[in-house]
Design an enzyme around this catalytic site. Structure first.
Site, PDB file in Angstrom:
ATOM      1  N   GLU A 166       0.958  -1.004  -0.115  1.00 42.02           N
ATOM      2  CA  GLU A 166       0.088  -0.089  -0.116  1.00 42.02           C
ATOM      3  C   GLU A 166       0.865   1.072  -0.038  1.00 42.02           C
ATOM      4  OE1 GLU A 166      -3.434   0.225   0.261  1.00 42.02           O
ATOM      5  OE2 GLU A 166      -3.467  -1.925   0.080  1.00 42.02           O
ATOM      6  N   CYS A 200      -1.832   9.013   4.240  1.00 39.53           N
ATOM      7  CA  CYS A 200      -1.936   8.415   2.969  1.00 39.53           C
ATOM      8  C   CYS A 200      -3.243   8.757   2.287  1.00 39.53           C
ATOM      9  CB  CYS A 200      -1.731   6.803   2.885  1.00 39.53           C
ATOM     10  SG  CYS A 200      -2.793   5.983   3.853  1.00 39.53           S
TER      11      CYS A 200
HETATM   12  P1  NAP Z   1       9.120   3.828   3.672  1.00 40.08           P
HETATM   13  O1  NAP Z   1      10.301   4.754   3.647  1.00 40.08           O
HETATM   14  O2  NAP Z   1       8.785   3.504   2.285  1.00 40.08           O
HETATM   15  O3  NAP Z   1       9.582   2.785   4.922  1.00 40.08           O
HETATM   16  C1  NAP Z   1       8.610   1.719   5.167  1.00 40.08           C
HETATM   17  C2  NAP Z   1       9.277   0.487   5.438  1.00 40.08           C
HETATM   18  O4  NAP Z   1       9.733  -0.100   4.298  1.00 40.08           O
HETATM   19  C3  NAP Z   1      10.509   0.761   6.378  1.00 40.08           C
HETATM   20  O5  NAP Z   1      10.585  -0.181   7.129  1.00 40.08           O
HETATM   21  C4  NAP Z   1      11.662   0.902   5.562  1.00 40.08           C
HETATM   22  O6  NAP Z   1      12.930   0.529   6.134  1.00 40.08           O
HETATM   23  C5  NAP Z   1      11.052  -0.121   4.557  1.00 40.08           C
HETATM   24  N1  NAP Z   1      11.911   0.117   3.254  1.00 40.08           N
HETATM   25  C6  NAP Z   1      11.563   1.251   2.418  1.00 40.08           C
HETATM   26  N2  NAP Z   1      12.459   1.109   1.255  1.00 40.08           N
HETATM   27  C7  NAP Z   1      12.793   0.052   1.114  1.00 40.08           C
HETATM   28  C8  NAP Z   1      13.908  -0.552   0.248  1.00 40.08           C
HETATM   29  N3  NAP Z   1      14.054  -0.238  -0.956  1.00 40.08           N
HETATM   30  N4  NAP Z   1      14.332  -1.992   0.531  1.00 40.08           N
HETATM   31  C9  NAP Z   1      13.925  -2.414   1.745  1.00 40.08           C
HETATM   32  N5  NAP Z   1      13.108  -1.955   2.722  1.00 40.08           N
HETATM   33  C10 NAP Z   1      12.596  -0.853   2.502  1.00 40.08           C
HETATM   34  O7  NAP Z   1       7.711   4.612   4.167  1.00 40.08           O
HETATM   35  P2  NAP Z   1       7.445   5.720   5.435  1.00 40.08           P
HETATM   36  O8  NAP Z   1       8.544   6.547   5.688  1.00 40.08           O
HETATM   37  O9  NAP Z   1       7.215   4.500   6.479  1.00 40.08           O
HETATM   38  O10 NAP Z   1       6.057   6.341   5.061  1.00 40.08           O
HETATM   39  C11 NAP Z   1       5.580   7.312   4.239  1.00 40.08           C
HETATM   40  C12 NAP Z   1       4.948   7.006   3.234  1.00 40.08           C
HETATM   41  O11 NAP Z   1       4.179   5.802   3.526  1.00 40.08           O
HETATM   42  C13 NAP Z   1       3.926   8.061   2.640  1.00 40.08           C
HETATM   43  O12 NAP Z   1       4.399   8.144   1.295  1.00 40.08           O
HETATM   44  C14 NAP Z   1       2.642   7.444   2.774  1.00 40.08           C
HETATM   45  O13 NAP Z   1       1.752   7.805   1.843  1.00 40.08           O
HETATM   46  C15 NAP Z   1       2.843   6.095   2.760  1.00 40.08           C
HETATM   47  N6  NAP Z   1       1.677   5.535   3.544  1.00 40.08           N
HETATM   48  C16 NAP Z   1       0.747   4.731   2.739  1.00 40.08           C
HETATM   49  C17 NAP Z   1      -0.002   4.027   3.452  1.00 40.08           C
HETATM   50  C18 NAP Z   1      -1.089   3.221   2.736  1.00 40.08           C
HETATM   51  O14 NAP Z   1      -1.923   2.797   3.313  1.00 40.08           O
HETATM   52  N7  NAP Z   1      -0.960   3.268   1.287  1.00 40.08           N
HETATM   53  C19 NAP Z   1      -0.467   4.127   4.720  1.00 40.08           C
HETATM   54  C20 NAP Z   1       0.599   5.108   5.592  1.00 40.08           C
HETATM   55  C21 NAP Z   1       1.686   5.598   4.775  1.00 40.08           C
HETATM   56  P3  NAP Z   1      14.212   1.456   6.695  1.00 40.08           P
HETATM   57  O15 NAP Z   1      13.245   2.395   7.138  1.00 40.08           O
HETATM   58  O16 NAP Z   1      14.607   0.264   7.551  1.00 40.08           O
HETATM   59  O17 NAP Z   1      14.921   1.734   5.110  1.00 40.08           O
END
Ligand code: NAP
Length: 496
Positions: free
Chosen positions: A236, A273
């Protein structure tokens, strides 16, 4: 507590140890009765509640989210666990279907065929920064995977790793109290992407639940497709959540819409989000009045600390990029000075013509920002909607007459998203059976499923058909003597 940083080799070793244990739990967990699994989920909810203030203070320290927001998110999380417990107690989610044998059918006999949904196996869960409870350690992905009968490995989000550790402790205590097989739940910490990637690549991992950024979700999805045996990654990701503002409604309600949308754009510093990032209206006096009222309210909105330095830096980068695009005007921003790591509530506008030519404006600015698109006519509005990619939500503000007179716009908006809202705001995701928190790519990697609501369980199961099985080898849900579909569990027994 500091989160350790691992090298690629260390990550592989950790991932291997964890996934071997998860695999060893899978066979035993599959055999645990629905009633016992439900008791486990209920116990997790109780253990989370027992953490009381300690949990809320820890989450507040790590995420800067205020206590009242955290308390309501905790309630949502425990309610979700209890709802899944109820769902598996009731039992119809397994979609049991029975076709009894017809041995004397001509020209060939019909075999006995019975079908139901069974768990996929170990699931790796990545939580998001902005929901430390509801989309994290014991959030919707974990609750639905455990309900389905899949062992879960959570990769802790490094920006709320201590909160994650506390919740993990609650899950472990619940597992012990309800006598779950060992390693039915595991929690790993680490900074850097290596550990998460090693977990996704491990051969024992059967599915991934991810909530977070588009970059993260897409990277893990692509990685999983490169495995020798590809697996589903239910990611998501971001969304701009367009809002289409139709003329009669705007003429009659611009003032009340402005009040509603102030909250939806700025509450929680826009770190949802489902925040409305694009608002599409007709370039007329009513839109001017709406922008004036919303802009004035934004000027009076105080900045607040964002979730973490990375999210704050990304907000300012994307805000600057958007403001630099041709034709974009800053309509209003907070009248207060923004401190370090604080967001700057902002409202901008652009003509449809410029919007259509600037792809940088079509994607999410995560934070207190919204862009109003001024359209000359219905054709332009349809072109703007047509340019948008898959969304979590799409909203229409319109009177009955607006909706009747603009069927193409209604239809185009309905095609865009997993949830379509009329005369409301997209923020606020209700947890109930009818909720769809999903949508076409790039909002998610699989539009056939939802991450919120009871059907989220369907992501972690597969259908299995058992042919000519003797009764004693059949799972309880398939033991009925009569042909038909959908059995329900009543007081621990499957009934029609
Ligand atoms: P994020 O930076 O994508 O991180 C989420 C998790 O994924 C973290 O544990 C991160 O690990 C891991 N991760 C990210 N990129 C990775 C990669 N290339 N390889 C391996 N692991 C990876 O997102 P966030 O900072 O938590 O949240 C912000 C974003 O989430 C916003 O854009 C928002 O819109 C979105 N969001 C979406 C929803 C939905 O339901 N669609 C809900 C809430 C938030 P590390 O931090 O250890 O690197």
């Amino acid at each position: 507590m500091n989160t350790p940083s691992q090298t690629e080799d260390q990550s592989s070793l950790i991932a291997d140890a964890v996934m071997q244990k998860a695999e060893s739990a899978a066979a035993a967990f599959r055999k645990v009765s629905a009633l016992k699994k439900a008791a486990f989920l209920d116990a997790i909810a109780v253990e989370i509640e027992l953490l009381g203030k300690t949990l809320i203070s820890c989450a507040n320290r790590e995420t800067h989210l205020p206590d009242d927001r955290l308390l309501s998110e905790r309630s949502r999380t425990t309610a979700q666990l209890r709802a899944f417990a109820e769902c598996i107690r009731e039992g119809s989610w397994v979609e049991a279907s029975i076709d009894t044998a017809i041995p004397d059918r001509m020209p060939t006999p019909k075999p006995d065929l019975r079908k139901m949904l069974v768990p996929l196996g170990p699931v790796v869960v990545f939580g998001a920064a902005n929901f430390p409870f509801a989309y994290s350690t014991a959030g919707g992905d974990t609750a639905s995977a455990l309900a389905a009968g899949c062992p879960v490995v959570v990769k802790a989000h490094p920006e709320h790793a201590d909160t994650s550790e506390l919740v993990s402790g609650a899950i472990h205590r619940a597992a012990k109290k309800t006598e779950m097989p060992p390693y039915v739940f595991q929690h790993v910490r680490g900074t850097g992407f290596e550990l998460g990637q090693a977990l996704v690549m491990h051969p024992h991992t059967r599915a991934v639940g991810f909530t977070g950024s588009f970059a993260g979700g897409k990277a893990l999805f692509d990685l999983a497709q490169k495995r020798e045996k590809p697996i589903p990654v239910f990611a998501e990701m971001g969304s701009v959540n367009p809002v289409c503002m139709l003329p009669e409604a705007m003429a009659m309600q611009w003032e009340s819409f402005a009040a509603q949308y102030l909250g939806s754009v700025t509450s929680g510093m826009g770190q949802f989000c489902t925040k409305p990032g694009l608002q599409i209206g007709f370039d007329n006096a009513d839109l001017e009045k709406y922008m004036g009222a919303l802009g004035k309210a934004i000027t009076g909105t105080k900045p607040a600390v964002m979730l973490n330095p990375g999210i704050a830096a990304n907000f300012y980068k994307r805000r600057t990029e958007s403001l630099a695009q041709k034709g974009v005007q800053l309509e209003a921003k907070t009248g207060f000075e923004s401190g370090e790591r604080e967001g700057t509530p902002s409202l901008a506008s652009v003509s449809a013509e410029h919007f259509l030519n600037e792809p940088a404006l079509h994607t999410e600015v995560f934070g207190p920002w919204s862009l109003i698109i001024r359209c000359r006519d219905k054709e332009e509005m349809l072109s703007v909607i047509g340019k948008l990619e898959g969304q979590l939500t799409a909203t229409l503000l319109g009177t009955d007459r607006d909706l009747e007179e603009n069927p193409e716009i209604v239809e185009a908006m309905c095609r865009l998203a997993g949830r379509i809202i009329i005369n409301g705001v997209p923020t606020g995701v209700e947890v109930c059976p009818s909720m769809v928190h999903g949508g076409s790519f790039p909002a998610t990697t699989d539009s056939r499923f939802t991450a919120v609501g009871l059907s989220a369980i369907k992501r972690f199961v597969r259908p299995v058909c058992l042919q000519n099985f003797p009764k004693h080898l059949l799972p309880e849900a398939l033991q009925d003597e009569n042909p038909g579909k959908i059995l329900r569990m009543v007081n621990g027994e499957f009934k029609r």
